[in-house]
Motif scaffolding. Structure first.
Motif, mmCIF file in Angstrom:
data_model
loop_
_atom_site.group_PDB
_atom_site.id
_atom_site.type_symbol
_atom_site.label_atom_id
_atom_site.label_comp_id
_atom_site.label_asym_id
_atom_site.label_seq_id
_atom_site.Cartn_x
_atom_site.Cartn_y
_atom_site.Cartn_z
ATOM 1 N N ALA A 86 93.642 -8.376 10.770
ATOM 2 C CA ALA A 86 93.325 -9.310 11.853
ATOM 3 C C ALA A 86 94.208 -10.540 11.725
ATOM 4 O O ALA A 86 94.522 -10.975 10.615
ATOM 5 C CB ALA A 86 91.852 -9.700 11.823
ATOM 6 N N GLU A 124 77.720 -13.928 13.088
ATOM 7 C CA GLU A 124 78.696 -13.369 14.033
ATOM 8 C C GLU A 124 79.934 -12.873 13.300
ATOM 9 O O GLU A 124 80.464 -11.795 13.600
ATOM 10 C CB GLU A 124 79.068 -14.438 15.061
ATOM 11 C CG GLU A 124 80.011 -13.967 16.157
ATOM 12 C CD GLU A 124 81.468 -14.291 15.845
ATOM 13 O OE1 GLU A 124 82.339 -13.480 16.213
ATOM 14 O OE2 GLU A 124 81.733 -15.350 15.260
ATOM 15 N N LEU A 173 94.399 -1.675 19.357
ATOM 16 C CA LEU A 173 93.473 -2.797 19.248
ATOM 17 C C LEU A 173 92.070 -2.315 18.893
ATOM 18 O O LEU A 173 91.604 -1.303 19.401
ATOM 19 C CB LEU A 173 93.425 -3.565 20.565
ATOM 20 C CG LEU A 173 94.691 -4.342 20.954
ATOM 21 C CD1 LEU A 173 94.640 -4.725 22.423
ATOM 22 C CD2 LEU A 173 94.824 -5.589 20.086
ATOM 23 N N ILE A 174 91.409 -3.061 18.015
ATOM 24 C CA ILE A 174 90.003 -2.821 17.714
ATOM 25 C C ILE A 174 89.129 -3.842 18.435
ATOM 26 O O ILE A 174 88.133 -3.497 19.062
ATOM 27 C CB ILE A 174 89.758 -2.879 16.196
ATOM 28 C CG1 ILE A 174 90.467 -1.718 15.508
ATOM 29 C CG2 ILE A 174 88.259 -2.859 15.891
ATOM 30 C CD1 ILE A 174 90.394 -1.767 14.000
ATOM 31 N N GLU A 175 89.524 -5.100 18.353
ATOM 32 C CA GLU A 175 88.742 -6.157 19.009
ATOM 33 C C GLU A 175 89.653 -7.349 19.283
ATOM 34 O O GLU A 175 90.533 -7.666 18.478
ATOM 35 C CB GLU A 175 87.557 -6.576 18.140
ATOM 36 C CG GLU A 175 86.615 -7.553 18.826
ATOM 37 C CD GLU A 175 85.211 -7.530 18.226
ATOM 38 O OE1 GLU A 175 84.497 -8.535 18.441
ATOM 39 O OE2 GLU A 175 84.816 -6.549 17.584
ATOM 40 N N VAL A 176 89.419 -7.998 20.405
ATOM 41 C CA VAL A 176 90.140 -9.217 20.770
ATOM 42 C C VAL A 176 89.108 -10.272 21.128
ATOM 43 O O VAL A 176 88.213 -10.033 21.945
ATOM 44 C CB VAL A 176 91.095 -8.996 21.963
ATOM 45 C CG1 VAL A 176 91.769 -10.319 22.350
ATOM 46 C CG2 VAL A 176 92.140 -7.936 21.640
ATOM 47 N N GLN A 177 89.221 -11.431 20.493
ATOM 48 C CA GLN A 177 88.376 -12.575 20.830
ATOM 49 C C GLN A 177 89.299 -13.692 21.316
ATOM 50 O O GLN A 177 90.121 -14.184 20.545
ATOM 51 C CB GLN A 177 87.591 -13.051 19.611
ATOM 52 C CG GLN A 177 86.661 -12.017 19.004
ATOM 53 C CD GLN A 177 85.952 -12.534 17.762
ATOM 54 O OE1 GLN A 177 86.477 -13.370 17.047
ATOM 55 N NE2 GLN A 177 84.761 -12.028 17.508
ATOM 56 N N LEU A 212 81.414 -9.017 12.903
ATOM 57 C CA LEU A 212 82.789 -8.709 13.302
ATOM 58 C C LEU A 212 83.523 -7.959 12.190
ATOM 59 O O LEU A 212 84.210 -6.964 12.450
ATOM 60 C CB LEU A 212 83.539 -10.007 13.638
ATOM 61 C CG LEU A 212 85.067 -9.887 13.800
ATOM 62 C CD1 LEU A 212 85.412 -9.032 15.010
ATOM 63 C CD2 LEU A 212 85.697 -11.270 13.906
ATOM 64 N N ARG A 271 82.154 -4.324 12.016
ATOM 65 C CA ARG A 271 82.623 -3.525 13.151
ATOM 66 C C ARG A 271 84.090 -3.156 12.985
ATOM 67 O O ARG A 271 84.505 -2.022 13.243
ATOM 68 C CB ARG A 271 82.472 -4.301 14.464
ATOM 69 C CG ARG A 271 81.098 -4.451 15.003
ATOM 70 C CD ARG A 271 81.117 -4.889 16.473
ATOM 71 N NE ARG A 271 81.902 -6.086 16.724
ATOM 72 C CZ ARG A 271 81.433 -7.331 16.654
ATOM 73 N NH1 ARG A 271 80.183 -7.545 16.293
ATOM 74 N NH2 ARG A 271 82.207 -8.367 16.947
ATOM 75 N N SER A 272 84.875 -4.143 12.574
ATOM 76 C CA SER A 272 86.315 -3.931 12.460
ATOM 77 C C SER A 272 86.643 -2.880 11.409
ATOM 78 O O SER A 272 87.448 -1.974 11.644
ATOM 79 C CB SER A 272 87.006 -5.256 12.110
ATOM 80 O OG SER A 272 86.780 -6.230 13.108
ATOM 81 N N ALA A 295 85.695 0.731 12.351
ATOM 82 C CA ALA A 295 86.562 1.345 13.362
ATOM 83 C C ALA A 295 87.709 2.124 12.734
ATOM 84 O O ALA A 295 88.279 3.012 13.371
ATOM 85 C CB ALA A 295 87.117 0.270 14.298
#
Length: 235
Positions: free
Chosen positions: A160, A88, A195-199, A92, A95-96, A99
């Motif tokens: 990040a 996982e 933003l690219i991703e928020v978890q 991540l 992907r990050s 982007a």
């Protein structure tokens, strides 16, 4: 009071040392407090089969932790297969980083970013993304210097940062004692002010929209500080 004595909006000390390996096209050792990650970027003039003849480049990542990166020794995953957590995290990271890449400008080649955690004290995935971008930047600098890439495929740094609610307060850049006790834990991947991703997840207490906004504000501050460190390291 945070266990480290930091203010709620204060990050751990950040250090990025570049050129730490001889053979990789780009490399750095990033230290976020007591979390240390070695990041390397390797250029391959081939792309995966599903990208062949597309004219697009590809950026992927692999992630791992050394057996004694934590308080107790872990068995090497190479012997036992990658855990779901490792898979996982490396997805991540990939992907990050993708982007923030113009894959047309990169050309039909692949860059693999390897992130190896030497020492862990919380936020290893965030440090890996932040350091991974530095290694990627340096590899692309080498491609541009050689003339293999003409137009710069990178714009703003990708970084990040973790934020969470610890002891009822929103805090920036959780270390392990905070992360293990946080009521809410979040990771924010950003480039520039986007933003690219928020978890985010509740680890023991739910959170409100207002609290989420407070964490995002902290993340924006942390991202700006990380971007400054990334740019300083790659100039």
């Amino acid at each position: 009071m945070r266990p480290s004595g930091r203010q709620i909006n204060e990050m751990r000390p950040i250090s990025i040392e570049t050129g730490v390996t001889r053979h990789a096209e780009g490399s750095c050792l990033i230290k976020c407090g007591d979390t240390h990650v070695l990041c390397t970027a390797s250029v391959d003039e081939r792309v995966p089969p599903f990208m062949k003849n597309s004219g697009l480049g590809w950026v992927t990542a692999e992630y791992g932790m050394l057996p004694r990166a934590t308080h107790t020794r872990m068995r090497r995953e190479a012997k036992n297969g990658q855990s779901g957590r490792t898979q996982e995290i490396q997805r991540l990271i990939g992907r990050s980083l993708r982007a923030g890449v113009d894959r047309v400008a990169l050309g039909e080649r692949q860059i693999t970013v390897d992130c190896d955690v030497i020492q862990a004290d919380g936020g290893t995935r965030c440090a890996s993304i932040t350091g991974g971008w530095v290694a990627l930047r340096l590899a692309i600098n080498a491609l541009m210097k050689s003339g293999d890439v003409i137009s710069d495929p990178l714009s703003d740094p990708v970084s990040a940062i973790s934020c969470g609610i610890y002891a009822g307060q929103p805090v920036l850049d959780l270390d392990y004692p905070e992360d293990s006790e946080a009521g809410v834990d979040g990771n924010f991947v950003m480039t520039g002010n986007r933003l690219i991703e928020v978890q985010m997840s509740a680890e023991g207490a739910t959170f409100s929209r207002e609290q989420m906004d407070e964490l995002l504000t902290l993340a924006e501050k942390g991202s700006a500080e990380l971007a400054a460190a990334q740019l300083a390291a790659t100039r």
